[in-house]
Structures are given as structure tokens and as C-alpha cells.
Design a protein around this motif. Structure first.
Motif, PDB file in Angstrom:
ATOM      1  N   HIS A  56     -11.155 -13.013  20.740  1.00  0.00           N
ATOM      2  CA  HIS A  56     -12.275 -12.452  19.986  1.00  0.00           C
ATOM      3  C   HIS A  56     -11.896 -11.153  19.291  1.00  0.00           C
ATOM      4  CE1 HIS A  56     -14.672 -15.642  21.325  1.00  0.00           C
ATOM      5  NE2 HIS A  56     -15.241 -15.099  22.393  1.00  0.00           N
ATOM      6  N   VAL A  57     -11.071 -10.350  19.938  1.00  0.00           N
ATOM      7  CA  VAL A  57     -10.620  -9.099  19.310  1.00  0.00           C
ATOM      8  C   VAL A  57      -9.782  -9.407  18.083  1.00  0.00           C
ATOM      9  CG1 VAL A  57      -9.146  -7.086  19.632  1.00  0.00           C
ATOM     10  CG2 VAL A  57     -10.790  -7.702  21.391  1.00  0.00           C
ATOM     11  N   ARG A  58      -8.884 -10.375  18.182  1.00  0.00           N
ATOM     12  CA  ARG A  58      -8.048 -10.745  17.042  1.00  0.00           C
ATOM     13  C   ARG A  58      -8.904 -11.268  15.896  1.00  0.00           C
ATOM     14  NH1 ARG A  58      -6.169 -15.407  15.217  1.00  0.00           N
ATOM     15  NH2 ARG A  58      -6.754 -16.499  17.107  1.00  0.00           N
ATOM     16  N   LEU A  59      -9.874 -12.124  16.205  1.00  0.00           N
ATOM     17  CA  LEU A  59     -10.741 -12.659  15.155  1.00  0.00           C
ATOM     18  C   LEU A  59     -11.591 -11.559  14.518  1.00  0.00           C
ATOM     19  CD1 LEU A  59     -11.893 -15.998  16.787  1.00  0.00           C
ATOM     20  CD2 LEU A  59     -10.320 -15.702  14.881  1.00  0.00           C
ATOM     21  N   ALA A  60     -12.061 -10.618  15.329  1.00  0.00           N
ATOM     22  CA  ALA A  60     -12.841  -9.508  14.781  1.00  0.00           C
ATOM     23  C   ALA A  60     -11.989  -8.637  13.879  1.00  0.00           C
ATOM     24  CB  ALA A  60     -13.431  -8.674  15.916  1.00  0.00           C
ATOM     25  N   LEU A  61     -10.754  -8.380  14.270  1.00  0.00           N
ATOM     26  CA  LEU A  61      -9.864  -7.578  13.428  1.00  0.00           C
ATOM     27  C   LEU A  61      -9.571  -8.278  12.107  1.00  0.00           C
ATOM     28  CD1 LEU A  61      -7.348  -6.133  16.035  1.00  0.00           C
ATOM     29  CD2 LEU A  61      -9.129  -4.916  14.775  1.00  0.00           C
ATOM     30  N   GLU A  62      -9.362  -9.589  12.155  1.00  0.00           N
ATOM     31  CA  GLU A  62      -9.147 -10.343  10.917  1.00  0.00           C
ATOM     32  C   GLU A  62     -10.395 -10.284  10.037  1.00  0.00           C
ATOM     33  OE1 GLU A  62      -7.992 -14.310  11.836  1.00  0.00           O
ATOM     34  OE2 GLU A  62      -6.101 -13.703  12.761  1.00  0.00           O
ATOM     35  N   PHE A  63     -11.563 -10.424  10.627  1.00  0.00           N
ATOM     36  CA  PHE A  63     -12.811 -10.396   9.871  1.00  0.00           C
ATOM     37  C   PHE A  63     -13.002  -9.050   9.196  1.00  0.00           C
ATOM     38  CE2 PHE A  63     -17.382  -9.420   9.784  1.00  0.00           C
ATOM     39  CZ  PHE A  63     -17.810 -10.413   8.913  1.00  0.00           C
ATOM     40  N   SER A  65     -10.772  -6.746   8.593  1.00  0.00           N
ATOM     41  CA  SER A  65      -9.726  -6.430   7.622  1.00  0.00           C
ATOM     42  C   SER A  65     -10.018  -7.137   6.296  1.00  0.00           C
ATOM     43  CB  SER A  65      -8.351  -6.822   8.145  1.00  0.00           C
ATOM     44  OG  SER A  65      -8.243  -8.227   8.250  1.00  0.00           O
ATOM     45  N   ASP A  66     -10.665  -8.298   6.338  1.00  0.00           N
ATOM     46  CA  ASP A  66     -11.069  -8.972   5.110  1.00  0.00           C
ATOM     47  C   ASP A  66     -12.209  -8.215   4.428  1.00  0.00           C
ATOM     48  OD1 ASP A  66      -9.177 -10.936   5.436  1.00  0.00           O
ATOM     49  OD2 ASP A  66     -10.581 -12.383   6.331  1.00  0.00           O
ATOM     50  N   ILE A  67     -13.125  -7.658   5.209  1.00  0.00           N
ATOM     51  CA  ILE A  67     -14.239  -6.908   4.638  1.00  0.00           C
ATOM     52  C   ILE A  67     -13.751  -5.632   3.980  1.00  0.00           C
ATOM     53  CG2 ILE A  67     -16.280  -5.542   5.232  1.00  0.00           C
ATOM     54  CD1 ILE A  67     -17.025  -7.654   7.221  1.00  0.00           C
ATOM     55  N   VAL A  68     -12.891  -4.907   4.678  1.00  0.00           N
ATOM     56  CA  VAL A  68     -12.380  -3.647   4.142  1.00  0.00           C
ATOM     57  C   VAL A  68     -11.555  -3.921   2.899  1.00  0.00           C
ATOM     58  CG1 VAL A  68     -10.859  -1.696   4.622  1.00  0.00           C
ATOM     59  CG2 VAL A  68     -12.444  -2.493   6.362  1.00  0.00           C
ATOM     60  N   GLY A  69     -10.888  -5.027   2.863  1.00  0.00           N
ATOM     61  CA  GLY A  69     -10.136  -5.431   1.688  1.00  0.00           C
ATOM     62  C   GLY A  69      -8.698  -4.943   1.709  1.00  0.00           C
ATOM     63  N   ASP A  70      -7.867  -5.700   2.362  1.00  0.00           N
ATOM     64  CA  ASP A  70      -6.457  -5.367   2.375  1.00  0.00           C
ATOM     65  C   ASP A  70      -5.903  -5.476   0.959  1.00  0.00           C
ATOM     66  OD1 ASP A  70      -6.440  -4.929   5.070  1.00  0.00           O
ATOM     67  OD2 ASP A  70      -5.704  -6.929   5.573  1.00  0.00           O
ATOM     68  N   GLN A  71      -4.792  -4.840   0.748  1.00  0.00           N
ATOM     69  CA  GLN A  71      -4.140  -4.925  -0.553  1.00  0.00           C
ATOM     70  C   GLN A  71      -3.654  -6.357  -0.761  1.00  0.00           C
ATOM     71  OE1 GLN A  71      -3.946  -2.515  -2.767  1.00  0.00           O
ATOM     72  NE2 GLN A  71      -5.093  -1.147  -1.410  1.00  0.00           N
ATOM     73  N   PRO A  72      -3.853  -6.893  -1.970  1.00  0.00           N
ATOM     74  CA  PRO A  72      -3.366  -8.255  -2.199  1.00  0.00           C
ATOM     75  C   PRO A  72      -1.857  -8.306  -2.121  1.00  0.00           C
ATOM     76  CG  PRO A  72      -4.223  -7.272  -4.230  1.00  0.00           C
ATOM     77  CD  PRO A  72      -4.500  -6.319  -3.117  1.00  0.00           C
ATOM     78  N   LYS A  73      -1.361  -9.388  -1.592  1.00  0.00           N
ATOM     79  CA  LYS A  73       0.078  -9.535  -1.438  1.00  0.00           C
ATOM     80  C   LYS A  73       0.688  -9.963  -2.762  1.00  0.00           C
ATOM     81  CE  LYS A  73      -0.358 -10.595   3.406  1.00  0.00           C
ATOM     82  NZ  LYS A  73      -0.367 -11.565   4.440  1.00  0.00           N
ATOM     83  N   SER A  74       1.837  -9.440  -3.011  1.00  0.00           N
ATOM     84  CA  SER A  74       2.526  -9.749  -4.275  1.00  0.00           C
ATOM     85  C   SER A  74       3.047 -11.180  -4.212  1.00  0.00           C
ATOM     86  CB  SER A  74       3.691  -8.785  -4.476  1.00  0.00           C
ATOM     87  OG  SER A  74       4.403  -9.144  -5.619  1.00  0.00           O
ATOM     88  N   THR A  75       3.024 -11.854  -5.344  1.00  0.00           N
ATOM     89  CA  THR A  75       3.536 -13.224  -5.413  1.00  0.00           C
ATOM     90  C   THR A  75       5.007 -13.236  -5.754  1.00  0.00           C
ATOM     91  OG1 THR A  75       2.865 -13.401  -7.714  1.00  0.00           O
ATOM     92  CG2 THR A  75       1.302 -14.177  -6.030  1.00  0.00           C
ATOM     93  N   MET A  76       5.570 -12.109  -6.004  1.00  0.00           N
ATOM     94  CA  MET A  76       6.986 -12.055  -6.375  1.00  0.00           C
ATOM     95  C   MET A  76       7.866 -11.977  -5.178  1.00  0.00           C
ATOM     96  SD  MET A  76       6.894  -9.661  -9.631  1.00  0.00           S
ATOM     97  CE  MET A  76       8.082 -10.338 -10.729  1.00  0.00           C
TER      98      MET A  76
END
Length: 76
Positions: A56-63, A65-76
Motif C-alpha cells: 500500500h505504501v508503494r502504491l500510494a507513493l506511485e499515486f 508521484s503521478d499527482i505531483v507530476g514527475d518530469q517526463p522521461k526523455s525518449t532519446m
């Protein structure tokens, strides 16, 4: 701490446990049944916490982190 004082301290803790829970008035077989249920419930809570809380802690952290908005990963 000597062995005798440790033994006396543990006996005092057990006596406090009997007084707080009120099982000092029960017969020995009733005490053993009460203690069995109590320790079984505590063991189940500890096991459930060990198994499910990290998930549950891992799922909450993922949730979050999506809300806060991580930096998009580069496709290069």
C-alpha cells in the motif's frame, strides 16, 4: 540489571497485564483461552502489516508521484 531483578520486573509486568485486562479473576483455563485469542489476534495484525503495508505504501507513493507530476522521461 541482575537476573533476580529482571525476573522480578517481568513478574511485575505480567501482574500489571493481569490487572489491566482484568483476567486475574478468571480461572486458569479461562486465562489460557483468553491469552490464546489475544496473542493470535496480535500475531495476525503483525503478519498482515508485514505483508500488506509495504504494498500500500508503494502504491500510494506511485499515486502521489503521478499527482505531483514527475518530469517526463526523455525518449532519446
Amino acid at each position: 540489571m541482575t537476573f533476580k531483578s529482571l525476573r522480578e520486573y517481568l513478574a511485575w509486568l505480567y501482574y500489571q497485564y493481569l490487572l489491566i485486562t482484568g483476567i486475574y479473576v478468571l480461572e486458569p483455563w479461562e486465562k489460557s483461552i483468553f491469552n490464546s485469542f489475544l496473542f493470535s489476534a496480535i500475531a495476525m495484525v503483525i503478519y498482515t502489516s508485514y505483508v500488506f503495508v509495504p504494498i500500500h505504501v508503494r502504491l500510494a507513493l506511485e499515486f502521489f508521484s503521478d499527482i505531483v507530476g514527475d518530469q517526463p522521461k526523455s525518449t532519446m
